[in-house]
Scaffold this active site. Structure first.
Site, PDB file in Angstrom:
ATOM      1  CE1 TYR A  34     -10.049 -17.657 -11.069  1.00 53.67           C
ATOM      2  CE2 TYR A  34      -7.946 -17.880 -12.178  1.00 53.67           C
ATOM      3  CZ  TYR A  34      -8.691 -17.501 -11.082  1.00 53.67           C
ATOM      4  OH  TYR A  34      -8.055 -16.964  -9.986  1.00 53.67           O
ATOM      5  CG  PHE A  94      -7.716  -7.845  -8.053  1.00 53.52           C
ATOM      6  CD1 PHE A  94      -7.953  -8.660  -9.152  1.00 53.52           C
ATOM      7  CD2 PHE A  94      -8.802  -7.467  -7.277  1.00 53.52           C
ATOM      8  CE1 PHE A  94      -9.230  -9.104  -9.462  1.00 53.52           C
ATOM      9  CE2 PHE A  94     -10.095  -7.908  -7.574  1.00 53.52           C
ATOM     10  CZ  PHE A  94     -10.298  -8.724  -8.660  1.00 53.52           C
ATOM     11  N   PRO A  95      -2.819  -7.421  -9.035  1.00 53.12           N
ATOM     12  CG  PRO A  95      -1.270  -8.305 -10.547  1.00 53.12           C
ATOM     13  CD  PRO A  95      -2.561  -8.620  -9.858  1.00 53.12           C
ATOM     14  CG  LEU A  96      -1.702  -4.534 -13.282  1.00 53.20           C
ATOM     15  CD1 LEU A  96      -1.916  -4.814 -14.762  1.00 53.20           C
ATOM     16  CD2 LEU A  96      -0.558  -3.550 -13.077  1.00 53.20           C
ATOM     17  N   GLY A 116      -6.768  -3.154 -13.210  1.00 60.06           N
ATOM     18  CA  GLY A 116      -6.571  -2.179 -14.284  1.00 60.06           C
ATOM     19  C   GLY A 116      -6.542  -0.739 -13.791  1.00 60.06           C
TER      20      GLY A 116
HETATM   21  N1  LIG Z   1      -6.818 -16.003  -5.522  1.00 58.64           N
HETATM   22  C1  LIG Z   1      -7.852 -15.277  -5.838  1.00 58.64           C
HETATM   23  O1  LIG Z   1      -8.864 -15.263  -5.151  1.00 58.64           O
HETATM   24  C2  LIG Z   1      -7.807 -14.460  -7.097  1.00 58.64           C
HETATM   25  C3  LIG Z   1      -8.794 -13.490  -7.339  1.00 58.64           C
HETATM   26  C4  LIG Z   1      -8.699 -12.736  -8.516  1.00 58.64           C
HETATM   27  C5  LIG Z   1      -7.666 -12.974  -9.404  1.00 58.64           C
HETATM   28  N2  LIG Z   1      -6.728 -13.938  -9.141  1.00 58.64           N
HETATM   29  C6  LIG Z   1      -5.579 -14.187 -10.039  1.00 58.64           C
HETATM   30  O2  LIG Z   1      -4.866 -12.977 -10.135  1.00 58.64           O
HETATM   31  C7  LIG Z   1      -4.652 -12.672 -11.524  1.00 58.64           C
HETATM   32  C8  LIG Z   1      -4.539 -11.172 -11.679  1.00 58.64           C
HETATM   33  O3  LIG Z   1      -5.745 -10.552 -11.355  1.00 58.64           O
HETATM   34  P1  LIG Z   1      -6.630  -9.827 -12.476  1.00 58.64           P
HETATM   35  O4  LIG Z   1      -6.204 -10.353 -13.781  1.00 58.64           O
HETATM   36  O5  LIG Z   1      -8.043  -9.985 -12.145  1.00 58.64           O
HETATM   37  O6  LIG Z   1      -6.323  -8.311 -12.207  1.00 58.64           O
HETATM   38  P2  LIG Z   1      -5.078  -7.341 -12.548  1.00 58.64           P
HETATM   39  O7  LIG Z   1      -3.916  -8.138 -13.036  1.00 58.64           O
HETATM   40  O8  LIG Z   1      -4.897  -6.445 -11.380  1.00 58.64           O
HETATM   41  O9  LIG Z   1      -5.676  -6.449 -13.716  1.00 58.64           O
HETATM   42  C9  LIG Z   1      -6.173  -7.000 -14.889  1.00 58.64           C
HETATM   43  C10 LIG Z   1      -6.959  -5.920 -15.603  1.00 58.64           C
HETATM   44  O10 LIG Z   1      -6.082  -4.886 -15.966  1.00 58.64           O
HETATM   45  C11 LIG Z   1      -6.118  -4.657 -17.370  1.00 58.64           C
HETATM   46  N3  LIG Z   1      -4.717  -4.505 -17.795  1.00 58.64           N
HETATM   47  C12 LIG Z   1      -3.724  -5.423 -17.685  1.00 58.64           C
HETATM   48  N4  LIG Z   1      -2.567  -4.920 -18.148  1.00 58.64           N
HETATM   49  C13 LIG Z   1      -2.821  -3.645 -18.553  1.00 58.64           C
HETATM   50  C14 LIG Z   1      -2.038  -2.623 -19.131  1.00 58.64           C
HETATM   51  N5  LIG Z   1      -0.740  -2.814 -19.357  1.00 58.64           N
HETATM   52  N6  LIG Z   1      -2.640  -1.447 -19.428  1.00 58.64           N
HETATM   53  C15 LIG Z   1      -3.944  -1.240 -19.200  1.00 58.64           C
HETATM   54  N7  LIG Z   1      -4.751  -2.194 -18.640  1.00 58.64           N
HETATM   55  C16 LIG Z   1      -4.202  -3.387 -18.333  1.00 58.64           C
HETATM   56  C17 LIG Z   1      -6.744  -5.884 -17.973  1.00 58.64           C
HETATM   57  O11 LIG Z   1      -7.522  -5.548 -19.106  1.00 58.64           O
HETATM   58  P3  LIG Z   1      -7.129  -6.083 -20.598  1.00 58.64           P
HETATM   59  O12 LIG Z   1      -7.578  -7.506 -20.656  1.00 58.64           O
HETATM   60  O13 LIG Z   1      -7.866  -5.152 -21.450  1.00 58.64           O
HETATM   61  O14 LIG Z   1      -5.635  -5.944 -20.709  1.00 58.64           O
HETATM   62  C18 LIG Z   1      -7.638  -6.396 -16.842  1.00 58.64           C
HETATM   63  O15 LIG Z   1      -8.905  -5.789 -16.918  1.00 58.64           O
HETATM   64  C19 LIG Z   1      -5.853 -13.307 -12.215  1.00 58.64           C
HETATM   65  O16 LIG Z   1      -5.641 -13.477 -13.602  1.00 58.64           O
HETATM   66  C20 LIG Z   1      -5.968 -14.596 -11.450  1.00 58.64           C
HETATM   67  O17 LIG Z   1      -5.035 -15.542 -11.967  1.00 58.64           O
HETATM   68  C21 LIG Z   1      -6.802 -14.670  -8.007  1.00 58.64           C
END
Ligand SMILES: NC(=O)c1ccc[n+]([C@@H]2O[C@H](COP(=O)([O-])OP(=O)(O)OC[C@H]3O[C@@H](n4cnc5c(N)ncnc54)[C@H](OP(=O)(O)O)[C@@H]3O)[C@@H](O)[C@H]2O)c1
Length: 306
Positions: free
Chosen positions: A87, A232-234, A237
């Protein structure tokens, strides 16, 4: 505050959770899961991928805000932070160290290795044992720890025998460089194959209300008490959008759509450890408050069928 009071406060045992501390530290209310049976974390964690630059590449646009998000996460009771060498690369781990080192007691940092970065938004599996070992050594240095709490194989590299990749994780654990081992993007057969070589404490697969192809892996982890970390729990977004599918239920419960998506995950399994990512304190606070929601069975079903 006088120095004496500061010293006394420092030595006081942490307060037992009460209604007041729960409001201040909502993540406590998400429940506890012991990673590998001996490393307890509050189930709602934080994913630190979004703290880097565009395409998960380079420095964040607002470094002070990234540091503030990490510090606020811990204040809110979050004690599971997910990151990876890739990252940034390295930027996320460096930010974590800058914001939180020396780490408060109980804070667990899970990192990963196994993806090389060849440019913005480009990820290449690289599982040669010597590379995984190097990245473990470098994460130890960057995070400023003597042992990594949770070291996850980011991807099984199809070009390298899988047993060699699991084998180096076992060796690093035996050498005391890592405490627990996790896998990412794996199926049940792969978890079992790894389990013949090293104990698997967590699995991190893409999973959310709108994307559930890992349901069999989740059920397996639940049965075996392996932590399941849905990435990608959200849905990056999409599930947080104000006009999205979750809005009607969110309105009914007086909550935000992102909170519903996270509360659904938390209720789905006791081994579920969501790590929503955000670059904004406001979103972090909103997401963590999902721990205070307890969805009933009919809402769970309505959401599953939405
Ligand atoms: N193992 C793997 O291969 C893998 C792959 C991808 C990710 N990951 C891990 O999984 C974690 C979570 O995934 P992710 O961060 O990519 O996706 P996510 O948690 O599904 O979504 C994050 C996105 O949602 C937005 N968001 C978050 N909270 C919000 C809210 N309350 N209201 C509106 N928008 C909101 C964020 O934008 P803002 O910044 O504008 O809030 C960001 O763009 C990553 O941080 C990483 O640690 C692991």
């Amino acid at each position: 505050m006088s120095r004496t009071v500061e010293v006394i406060k420092h030595h006081m045992a942490p307060a037992k959770p009460t209604a007041a501390t729960n409001q201040k530290r909502p993540a406590v209310r998400s429940g506890t899961f012991a990673i590998g049976g001996d490393l307890p974390v509050h189930r709602l964690g934080f994913g630190a991928m979004q703290l880097t630059g565009t395409g998960v590449w380079g420095e964040p646009a607002d470094r002070a805000q990234a540091i503030a998000v990490l510090r606020r996460a811990v204040e809110l009771g979050i004690n599971l932070i997910d990151t990876a060498d890739s990252y940034g690369p390295y930027v996320s781990e460096e930010l974590i160290r800058e914001a939180l080192h020396p780490y408060p007691k109980g804070v667990v940092i899970g990192t990963k290795a196994g993806l090389a970065r060849t440019g913005p938004s480009r990820w290449v599996p690289l599982g040669r044992p010597e590379y995984l070992r190097q990245e473990c050594e470098m994460s130890l240095r960057r995070l400023g720890v003597e042992r990594i709490d949770l070291f996850q194989l980011h991807r099984i590299d199809p070009k390298v025998p899988a047993d060699d990749q699991f084998g180096v994780l076992r060796d690093l654990q035996k050498e005391g460089k890592i405490r627990h081992v996790g896998l990412s993007e794996v199926n049940v057969a792969e978890i079992e194959a790894a389990g013949r070589i090293v104990s698997v404490a967590t699995v991190q697969n893409q999973y959310n209300l709108a994307y559930r192809s890992s349901e069999d892996v989740l059920n397996y982890c639940t049965r075996k008490n392996i932590g399941f970390i849905p990435w990608f729990p959200l849905a990056t977004g999409d599930l947080a959008k104000p006009n999205g599918a979750l809005m009607r239920i969110a309105r009914k419960l007086g909550a935000q759509p992102a909170q519903i998506a996270l509360a659904w995950l938390l209720k789905k399994s006791p081994v579920m450890l969501p790590i929503p990512g955000t670059s904004k304190v406001k979103h972090l606070e909103e997401n963590t408050a999902a721990s205070l929601l307890n969805l009933d069975d009919s809402t769970m079903e309505e959401l599953a069928n939405a």
